[in-house]
Design a protein around this motif. Structure first.
Motif, short mmCIF file in Angstrom:
data_model
loop_
_atom_site.label_atom_id
_atom_site.label_comp_id
_atom_site.label_asym_id
_atom_site.label_seq_id
_atom_site.Cartn_x
_atom_site.Cartn_y
_atom_site.Cartn_z
N PRO A 54 -4.40 23.69 -30.91
CA PRO A 54 -3.09 23.54 -30.29
C PRO A 54 -2.20 22.68 -31.19
CG PRO A 54 -4.63 22.01 -29.28
CD PRO A 54 -5.41 22.83 -30.28
N THR A 55 -0.96 23.09 -31.37
CA THR A 55 -0.08 22.27 -32.23
C THR A 55 1.28 22.06 -31.61
OG1 THR A 55 0.71 24.24 -33.40
CG2 THR A 55 -1.10 23.03 -34.42
N PHE A 56 1.79 20.88 -31.79
CA PHE A 56 3.20 20.59 -31.54
C PHE A 56 3.64 19.58 -32.60
CE2 PHE A 56 6.99 18.91 -29.56
CZ PHE A 56 7.62 20.09 -29.25
N ARG A 114 5.45 24.56 -22.90
CA ARG A 114 4.75 23.39 -23.40
C ARG A 114 3.46 23.25 -22.61
NH1 ARG A 114 6.77 18.97 -26.11
NH2 ARG A 114 4.56 18.39 -26.23
N GLY A 115 2.49 22.60 -23.20
CA GLY A 115 1.26 22.33 -22.48
C GLY A 115 0.05 22.51 -23.36
N LEU A 116 -0.69 21.42 -23.53
CA LEU A 116 -1.88 21.47 -24.36
C LEU A 116 -2.96 22.37 -23.74
CD1 LEU A 116 -3.68 20.58 -26.64
CD2 LEU A 116 -3.83 18.33 -25.64
N LEU A 139 -6.19 16.00 -37.28
CA LEU A 139 -7.31 15.49 -38.07
C LEU A 139 -7.97 14.26 -37.45
CD1 LEU A 139 -5.56 15.74 -41.58
CD2 LEU A 139 -6.86 17.51 -40.40
N GLN A 140 -7.68 13.99 -36.16
CA GLN A 140 -8.34 12.85 -35.52
C GLN A 140 -9.76 13.20 -35.08
OE1 GLN A 140 -4.82 11.57 -32.76
NE2 GLN A 140 -5.82 9.71 -33.50
N HIS A 141 -10.01 14.49 -34.86
CA HIS A 141 -11.36 14.93 -34.53
C HIS A 141 -12.11 15.21 -35.83
CE1 HIS A 141 -9.71 16.54 -30.44
NE2 HIS A 141 -9.96 15.25 -30.40
N ASP A 142 -13.42 15.02 -35.81
CA ASP A 142 -14.20 15.16 -37.04
C ASP A 142 -14.72 16.59 -37.19
OD1 ASP A 142 -15.76 14.98 -39.23
OD2 ASP A 142 -17.11 13.43 -38.45
N SER A 164 -18.18 13.59 -28.86
CA SER A 164 -18.05 12.49 -27.91
C SER A 164 -17.80 11.16 -28.61
CB SER A 164 -19.33 12.40 -27.07
OG SER A 164 -19.29 11.28 -26.23
N ARG A 165 -16.83 10.41 -28.06
CA ARG A 165 -16.56 9.07 -28.59
C ARG A 165 -17.43 8.03 -27.92
NH1 ARG A 165 -10.64 9.44 -26.56
NH2 ARG A 165 -11.84 10.59 -25.00
N TYR A 166 -18.01 8.42 -26.78
CA TYR A 166 -18.70 7.42 -25.96
C TYR A 166 -20.21 7.58 -25.89
CZ TYR A 166 -13.91 6.49 -24.55
OH TYR A 166 -12.57 6.21 -24.56
N SER A 203 -12.68 14.27 -23.69
CA SER A 203 -12.63 14.74 -25.07
C SER A 203 -11.86 16.06 -25.16
CB SER A 203 -14.04 14.95 -25.61
OG SER A 203 -13.99 15.50 -26.91
N GLY A 204 -11.12 16.20 -26.25
CA GLY A 204 -10.41 17.47 -26.46
C GLY A 204 -11.06 18.25 -27.59
N PHE A 205 -12.29 17.88 -27.95
CA PHE A 205 -12.98 18.45 -29.10
C PHE A 205 -14.33 18.98 -28.63
CE2 PHE A 205 -15.31 17.26 -33.28
CZ PHE A 205 -15.17 18.56 -33.75
N1 GDD Z 1 0.63 23.87 -28.20
C1 GDD Z 1 0.75 22.59 -27.83
N2 GDD Z 1 1.59 22.28 -26.79
N3 GDD Z 1 0.04 21.63 -28.47
C2 GDD Z 1 0.19 20.35 -28.08
C3 GDD Z 1 1.04 19.96 -27.02
C4 GDD Z 1 1.78 21.00 -26.36
O1 GDD Z 1 2.56 20.78 -25.43
N4 GDD Z 1 0.96 18.61 -26.88
C5 GDD Z 1 0.09 18.18 -27.81
N5 GDD Z 1 -0.37 19.22 -28.55
C6 GDD Z 1 -1.34 19.20 -29.67
C7 GDD Z 1 -1.02 18.21 -30.76
O2 GDD Z 1 -0.19 18.76 -31.76
C8 GDD Z 1 -2.41 17.87 -31.28
O3 GDD Z 1 -2.86 18.84 -32.19
C9 GDD Z 1 -3.26 17.94 -30.04
O4 GDD Z 1 -2.57 18.77 -29.11
C10 GDD Z 1 -3.52 16.56 -29.41
O5 GDD Z 1 -2.31 15.92 -29.16
P1 GDD Z 1 -2.10 14.35 -29.50
O6 GDD Z 1 -0.72 14.00 -29.12
O7 GDD Z 1 -2.52 14.07 -30.91
O8 GDD Z 1 -3.11 13.71 -28.46
P2 GDD Z 1 -4.02 12.39 -28.53
O9 GDD Z 1 -4.39 12.04 -29.92
O10 GDD Z 1 -3.40 11.35 -27.72
O11 GDD Z 1 -5.33 12.88 -27.69
C11 GDD Z 1 -6.16 13.88 -28.12
O12 GDD Z 1 -7.44 13.38 -28.42
C12 GDD Z 1 -8.22 12.96 -27.31
C13 GDD Z 1 -9.55 12.44 -27.73
O13 GDD Z 1 -10.39 13.46 -28.16
C14 GDD Z 1 -6.25 15.00 -27.10
O14 GDD Z 1 -6.84 16.12 -27.68
C15 GDD Z 1 -7.07 14.63 -25.93
O15 GDD Z 1 -7.26 15.80 -25.13
C16 GDD Z 1 -8.40 14.10 -26.37
O16 GDD Z 1 -9.11 13.65 -25.29
#
Ligand code: GDD
Ligand code: MN
Length: 405
Positions: A54-56, A114-116, A139-142, A164-166, A203-205
């Protein structure tokens, strides 16, 4: 561009010589290997693994992530689907540019959305691989964990593997104390809706087997950021789950989209999973705010009569308009946080809300009076009027005031 055998990533492709000259224009399954396709002279392997990203506003991260994916996933037939919500920084164009060089990369661009969570869902739905991973673009996930996730799913009896971070060996990198506390609190709250034994449900990974996703997809709340939690809470049988530790890295380019809105959407996800099967969360909020409006109304009415000394008609009119206005803004901020009206649109919305609520009040009084004439139980008539009035207000304002664009 004709790709030579050497450029192909999979060992299976290496079984074949360079692409032959009588390349076919239509995709044809190779007679030698049932999984290889020949398209315009290019040998392609149907992917086993789709990585959904997912990207924004992640333009600068796109080429870096693709390079890292190609490195760590060498030996696996993979593809990547970037789901971009029409980022103003041109992320989609950057993905398409990369895609011209590497057809394993694709862009799914959504306009006016919009919406992850919904981005991840639609990315997964656009793929057909048996294994699907979700990873952030920043690039925050490994990504080095991906091959192990893949191997675990193929060789061990698990349905989902979570980064998992935990768990021991994982970590949150350089988060400040307040973000750490917020994350720990949210993790505890999430236990309310999932019985799965998981240390990092936020986790989002993660990577999963397609049938796990298909079993849950129709029940997903699709609210906000927490797609993994949503899948865990929506699966009929608890998925067999394994967590692999990783260290959450620091973002180099672009900025986080985490804000109050994301926190509110998390609350909505929890509420939907807890009460959504009884009453839609949006309607519950709308009704709650409506109930609060009654207190506003009575407060203003009392003040206007007792303190200011207006006539009853003037006081009642003032109280009604005040309560409707407060209700409009509360609904605009909370109930319809995802469709919030701003500027001129808010003013137009307010006017439509006045009109709709006036008709709702008329329906309320009409129904109540009719029922009272029929059977004379005052409270039944009163409640019926309120129910009809609020359902009317909710249904009609969701169509006219806060229509989804
Ligand atoms: N398509 C789309 N639409 N992508 C989105 C949106 C959106 O509305 N909002 C955010 N993203 C994308 C960002 O571009 C990024 O690639 C990813 O989703 C995560 O967004 P961040 O803004 O970087 O979130 P974060 O760093 O606070 O949290 C992330 O990491 C956590 C730990 O693993 C998220 O992925 C969390 O779900 C996750 O728990
Ligand atoms: Mn991030």
């Amino acid at each position: 561009m004709i790709r030579t055998n050497r450029e192909l990533s999979t060992p299976r492709a290496a079984l074949f010589g360079a692409c032959d000259a009588q390349a076919l224009d239509n995709p044809v399954r190779s007679g030698h290997h049932p999984r290889l396709f020949r398209v315009k002279g290019i040998l392609l392997d149907a992917p086993d693994l789709t990585v959904v990203v997912p990207t924004f506003n992640e333009r600068e991260n796109v080429p870096l992530l693709i390079e890292r994916l190609s490195n760590v996933l060498a030996g696996i037939a993979w593809e990547a689907i970037f789901v971009d919500d029409d980022s103003p920084d041109g992320t989609a164009a950057a993905v398409r540019e990369a895609s011209r060089r590497d057809p394993r990369v694709r862009c799914l661009q959504r306009i006016g959305r919009r919406g992850l969570s919904t981005a991840c869902i639609e990315g997964i739905l656009a793929s057909s691989s048996p294994y699907v991973a979700v990873i952030d673009a920043d690039l925050q996930h490994d990504e080095a964990l991906l091959p192990r996730m893949f191997q675990t799913l193929r060789e061990e009896p698990y349905d989902i593997v979570v980064g998992s971070r935990y768990v021991s060996g994982g970590g949150v990198g350089e988060w400040d104390a307040s973000r750490q506390r917020a994350s720990a609190f949210a993790t505890r709250l999430s236990r309310l809706i999932t019985k799965a034994e998981i240390a990092d449900p936020m986790s989002g990974f993660f990577m999963l087997k397609r049938p796990v996703f298909e079993g849950a997809v129709r029940k997903l709340s699709a609210q906000g950021f927490k797609i993994l939690l949503d899948i865990l809470a929506s699966s009929e049988t608890p998925p067999r789950l394994k967590e692999l530790p990783y260290d959450f890295r620091v973002r180099q380019f672009g900025e986080s989209k985490l804000d109050m809105m994301v926190a509110w959407e998390f609350a909505m996800l929890l509420a939907d999973k807890l009460i959504g099967h009884i009453v839609p969360v949006r309607f519950a909020l709308f009704a709650l705010i409506g109930g609060f409006g009654v207190f506003i109304h009575m407060g203003v009415l009392w003040t206007a009569l007792q303190v200011i000394g207006l006539s009853f008609l003037a006081a009642q009119t003032t109280a009604t308009i005040t309560a409707m206005t407060v209700n409009f803004f509360l609904n605009n901020v909370f109930t319809y946080a995802d469709r919030r009206l701003k500027g001129w649109r808010a003013l137009r919305g307010l006017v439509s809300f006045y009109v709709i609520c006036s008709l709702g009040a008329a329906a309320n009084i009409g129904i109540a009076a009719y029922l009272f004439n029929q059977q004379e139980v005052w409270w039944v008539a009163g409640i019926a009027g309120i129910v009809v009035g609020s359902v009317w207000n909710y249904a009609v304002s969701s169509i006219f005031t806060w229509k989804s664009r």
